[in-house]
Design an enzyme around this catalytic site. Structure first.
Site, PDB file in Angstrom:
ATOM      1  N   GLU A 148       4.926  13.881  31.235  1.00  0.00           N
ATOM      2  CA  GLU A 148       4.976  15.249  30.734  1.00  0.00           C
ATOM      3  C   GLU A 148       4.017  16.219  31.422  1.00  0.00           C
ATOM      4  OE1 GLU A 148       6.922  16.788  28.560  1.00  0.00           O
ATOM      5  OE2 GLU A 148       8.144  14.999  28.277  1.00  0.00           O
ATOM      6  N   SER A 190      -3.313  -0.309 -33.995  1.00  0.00           N
ATOM      7  CA  SER A 190      -4.418  -1.188 -34.408  1.00  0.00           C
ATOM      8  C   SER A 190      -5.350  -1.555 -33.261  1.00  0.00           C
ATOM      9  CB  SER A 190      -3.849  -2.472 -35.025  1.00  0.00           C
ATOM     10  OG  SER A 190      -3.113  -2.190 -36.192  1.00  0.00           O
TER      11      SER A 190
END
Length: 698
Positions: free
Chosen positions: A90, A347
Site C-alpha cells: 500500500e 424467608s
C-alpha cells in the site's frame, strides 16, 4: 552594488520573510481552527473477563450510519509481518514520508498524462486514513484536501499511531471496520495468529471491500488475495513454499458470530466506556458459560414464561465470577438485570434475624421456641404449611423455615435495629413506613425490598466469619480483600453456628445429603418464597463460593405453588457442582445447650428435656365453645397443637381427621352442633384432649 540596489534587495527579503511568516501563521491558524477529527473517533467496547477472555462486544453508530463493528487496533497485538506486508503493498515509503509521498504523486501525475488514466495511485496510508475519517466524493479537490489532512495528522500522531488508526478504520465488508473485526469475523482468531493466505486476503479487502467479501463473493476474494500473494512473493516477502501453500488455501464462505456472554454485566461495562476500548470484568468466562448453559436448560422447562437470574461470588475477594441477570432475553422483561432489581426476599433473611438473636445472647441453636399461633397487635403470622409444631429448636425452625419463630425473634430484636444493622453492613433496605407492627414484623417473612446483590453480600459475609464487604465487578475497582474495612455483622462463632445449622437443612429432592458423599461440598443454604409466590429464592455458600438464584416474573406476576425449594434450589446445587474444585468443609460449630429465649415478657431457661412432655392443644382449647356458620361448615376449623414430639395425628370422638391436601393441615368440619372430644397424638404416642362445644351462630 549601489546603496539603493542594496536597500531594495533588503526590502524584498524583508517582504518575503513577512509574507512567509504571515503564510506560516495563517497555516497554523487554519490548522488550529480546522483540526482533523481525531477526537471524534469512537470504537466498539470489548468486555473481557478476569483473564482478558472475550465476553461480549458492542457495535458503534456514527451519525447517520449503520451499526459497525470497529475494534481499536493495537500493533502489539498484530503480527508484525502483516504490517510489513501491508506497507509493501500500500505505501512503501510510509515510515519515511510526512503524509504525502511526493515521488508517488509525480509518478501518478506522469501516468495520467501518458496513459490518460492513473496507473499507480498516490494515496498514502495516512491519506487513506484521512479519507476514512472524512469520506468525500473521489475528486481532485478531495484528493488535495486529503493531502492537507494527511500532513495535519502526521504533525499530531506518530507513525505507529497512524498505522493503528488506519487498521482501526479500514473497511472489510459489510459492517466490519478494522483488521481485528475482520480477523475475528472471517477467521475466528485475533490478527496476531493469521496465516499467510489470511494476511493477504485482509490486505486485499480494503480496496474493494464489498466486491471482495469472502462471505458473499468468495471467488472474487480468492482472486484478489492471490494477486497480493503473487506481489508478496515477487518482493521476497513469501518463500516459494509459502507462496504455493497460500495460493492453494481455500477461502471459507462464511462469517462467524462474535462471542456473547454475560449480556447484563457486559452492558454495564459498556456504559463505563463512552468512546470505546476494552473493559475488564471480574467474571470467569468458563464459569459464566457453564452458568448460562445450566440456567438455559432450567428456564426451557418453565411453562409460564418466568425467568431465572444467578450470581456467583468468590468469597475471599468478593469478586463476581458469574452474573446472569436473565436466563432468556426474549422473555418479558428479559432485558432487566434482575440481580440489581429490588424484590421481596421471602424467608431468605431469617438466618440474619437468628444471627442477631445469637449476638444478643438470648438464643442459640438448641434454644426451644414456641411454634404456635401468636398475635402481634393483630398480626397473626402462619407457617407456609399453615401447621404449627409446638416447641422446636431454633435450628429446626431455621432449617424448616418456620415463620412464627422468626417473627418472635425479630420482635425480640426489634425491626428497626435489624434494618439498621443491614444498613451498617451496606445493605440499604427500605423499612415499611409508619409504626404499624404488622408491617414492621413482616420483614421476617420478606416484607422488605432487597436485591440479589444485597443477599450475595450478606451470605458471602456468613461464609467469611460474619464479615460484610461489598461486591466487585470491575477489575480496576479497589480491592476488598483487606478485612480491616469489613463490617462485623455477626461474630465468627455465631456465623459458624448458623453455617452448621443451614448445612443440615433437608437436601432437595433426588439429591443425597452432602455428608454421605466425600466429593460433594458441604453447602449451607436457605430458600425463600415471597408473598403471593412472586419471587422464589435459593442462597447458599461454601468456604469459597456463594451462589444466589432467583426465579420469577420481572413484572411480579404470581406463580401459585412455585417455591424457592422447587424453582431455585435445584439450579443452585447444579451450579455448585460445576464450580472449580476449591470447595471444602465450611465452619463447624459446637452445639449450645440450655440457651434462653424470651416470649411474652418472661425470660425462661429452656432445655431439650421439655420436648419429652406431651403435646398441648392450642385450638380448640379445652372447654371452649366454637360457633358453627355456613362458611365454617364449608371451610372447617384448623386444628393446632404445640410441644411433644411433633408429627401430630388428630381425632374427633375417636374418628381420625384427614389432612388438607393443599395446606397439609388437619381440618375439622363438624356435621352438627353439640359436644365433641378432640384428641391429638404426637409421634411418640403421647396425647392431649379437649372437650369442645359446637354451637350454631345466632
Amino acid at each position: 552594488m549601489r546603496a539603493t540596489d542594496h536597500l531594495k534587495q533588503v526590502s524584498r527579503w524583508h517582504s518575503m520573510a513577512a509574507v512567509s511568516v504571515f503564510l506560516f501563521l495563517g497555516l497554523v491558524a487554519l490548522d488550529t481552527l480546522f483540526p482533523p477529527p481525531l477526537e471524534d473517533l469512537r470504537t466498539s467496547v470489548v468486555v473481557t473477563d478476569k483473564d482478558e477472555r472475550w465476553l461480549q462486544a458492542f457495535t458503534v453508530v456514527d451519525e447517520g450510519e449503520e451499526r459497525r463493528w470497529r475494534f481499536e487496533a493495537d500493533l502489539e497485538a498484530i503480527d508484525p509481518l502483516f504490517v510489513e506486508r501491508l506497507v509493501e503493498i500500500e505505501d512503501k515509503r510510509f515510515w519515511s514520508h510526512h503524509g504525502v509521498d511526493l515521488l508517488a504523486v509525480i509518478r501518478a501525475t506522469r501516468s495520467l498524462f501518458q496513459h490518460g488514466e492513473v496507473v499507480s495511485g498516490a494515496s498514502t496510508i495516512t491519506m487513506q486514513t484521512a479519507r476514512l475519517m472524512e469520506p468525500r466524493p473521489r475528486t481532485v479537490l478531495s484528493k488535495l484536501i486529503e493531502m492537507v489532512r494527511a500532513v495535519q495528522i502526521e504533525l499530531r500522531l506518530s507513525k505507529q499511531e497512524i498505522m493503528e488508526l488506519y487498521l482501526t478504520l479500514a473497511p472489510y465488508g459489510g459492517n466490519l471496520q478494522g483488521v481485528r473485526a475482520a480477523s475475528l469475523a472471517y477467521f475466528g482468531k485475533e490478527p496476531a495468529y493469521l496465516t499467510n493466505a489470511q494476511q493477504a486476503l485482509l490486505i486485499a479487502l480494503p480496496q474493494a471491500p464489498e466486491a471482495r467479501r469472502p462471505d458473499r463473493k468468495p471467488e472474487n476474494a480468492a482472486a484478489a488475495r492471490n494477486l497480493i500473494i503473487k506481489k508478496l512473493a515477487a518482493t521476497g516477502h513469501l518463500t516459494d513454499i509459502q507462496y504455493r501453500e497460500a495460493k492453494e488455501a481455500p477461502v471459507k464462505a462464511e462469517r462467524q458470530s462474535f462471542t456473547r456472554l454475560a449480556w447484563h454485566a457486559s452492558n454495564a461495562g459498556r456504559n463505563t466506556a463512552l468512546t470505546g476500548g476494552d473493559v475488564q470484568l471480574t467474571l470467569d468466562a468458563d464459569l459464566q458459560e457453564a452458568v448460562e448453559r445450566l440456567t438455559a436448560d432450567h428456564v426451557a422447562q418453565i411453562a409460564d414464561e418466568a425467568n431465572l437470574a444467578v450470581l456467583v461470588i468468590e468469597n475471599s475477594t468478593r469478586r463476581v465470577r458469574a452474573l446472569l441477570g436473565s436466563a432468556d432475553l426474549s422473555r418479558d422483561g428479559g432485558w432487566i438485570d434482575m440481580t440489581s432489581a429490588q424484590r421481596s426476599p421471602g424467608s431468605a433473611l431469617k438466618p440474619f434475624i437468628y444471627g442477631l438473636a445469637f449476638e444478643d445472647g438470648f438464643a442459640a441453636g438448641e434454644t426451644l421456641i414456641d411454634d404456635a399461633p401468636y398475635s402481634f397487635d393483630g398480626y397473626r403470622p402462619e407457617n407456609f404449611t399453615r401447621m404449627f409444631h409446638g416447641d422446636v429448636t431454633l435450628a429446626e425452625a431455621l432449617q424448616h423455615s418456620l415463620n412464627v419463630p422468626a417473627v418472635l425473634a425479630l420482635d425480640r430484636i426489634g425491626p428497626q435495629r435489624f434494618a439498621a444493622s443491614l444498613e451498617a453492613a451496606g445493605v440499604m433496605a427500605d423499612l415499611p413506613g409508619g409504626s404499624d407492627k404488622r408491617r414492621s414484623l413482616a420483614i421476617a417473612l420478606g416484607g422488605i425490598g432487597l436485591t440479589m446483590r444485597d443477599l450475595a453480600i450478606l451470605y458471602a459475609g456468613l461464609a467469611d466469619d460474619g464479615r460484610i464487604r461489598p461486591l466487585t465487578l470491575f477489575t480496576n475497582d479497589p480491592s476488598v480483600e483487606d478485612s480491616a474495612d469489613a463490617y462485623q455483622l455477626i461474630t465468627p462463632g455465631n456465623a459458624a453456628r448458623l453455617t452448621r445449622i443451614m448445612q443440615e437443612a433437608p437436601a432437595p429432592a433426588g439429591r443425597p445429603p452432602a455428608v454421605l458423599s466425600r466429593a460433594a461440598p458441604r453447602i449451607a443454604f436457605k430458600t425463600g418464597t415471597s408473598y403471593g409466590y412472586r419471587d422464589a429464592w435459593a442462597a447458599g455458600y461454601t468456604d469459597h463460593y456463594t451462589v444466589i438464584v432467583w426465579a420469577g416474573h420481572p413484572n411480579g406476576t404470581p406463580r401459585p405453588g412455585v417455591t424457592g425449594r422447587t424453582a431455585a434450589l435445584p439450579l443452585m446445587f447444579e451450579i455448585f457442582d460445576h464450580l472449580p474444585a476449591l470447595t471444602g468443609p465450611v465452619h463447624q460449630a459446637g452445639r449450645d445447650e440450655g440457651a434462653m429465649f424470651e416470649t411474652g415478657g418472661a425470660l425462661e431457661r429452656l432445655s431439650p428435656k421439655k420436648r419429652e412432655m406431651p403435646p398441648e392443644i392450642v385450638f380448640p382449647e379445652n372447654g371452649v365453645t366454637v360457633f358453627f356458620t355456613q362458611s365454617r361448615s364449608e371451610h372447617g376449623f384448623a386444628l393446632a397443637a404445640r410441644g411433644g414430639a411433633g408429627d401430630y395425628a388428630w381425632y374427633v370422638d375417636g374418628e381420625p381427621v384427614a389432612h388438607d391436601p393443599v395446606g397439609g393441615r388437619s381440618i375439622w368440619r363438624p356435621d352438627e352442633t353439640g359436644f365433641y372430644k378432640v384428641t391429638v397424638v404426637d409421634g411418640a404416642g403421647r396425647r392431649a384432649t379437649s372437650s369442645v362445644r359446637v354451637q350454631a351462630a345466632g
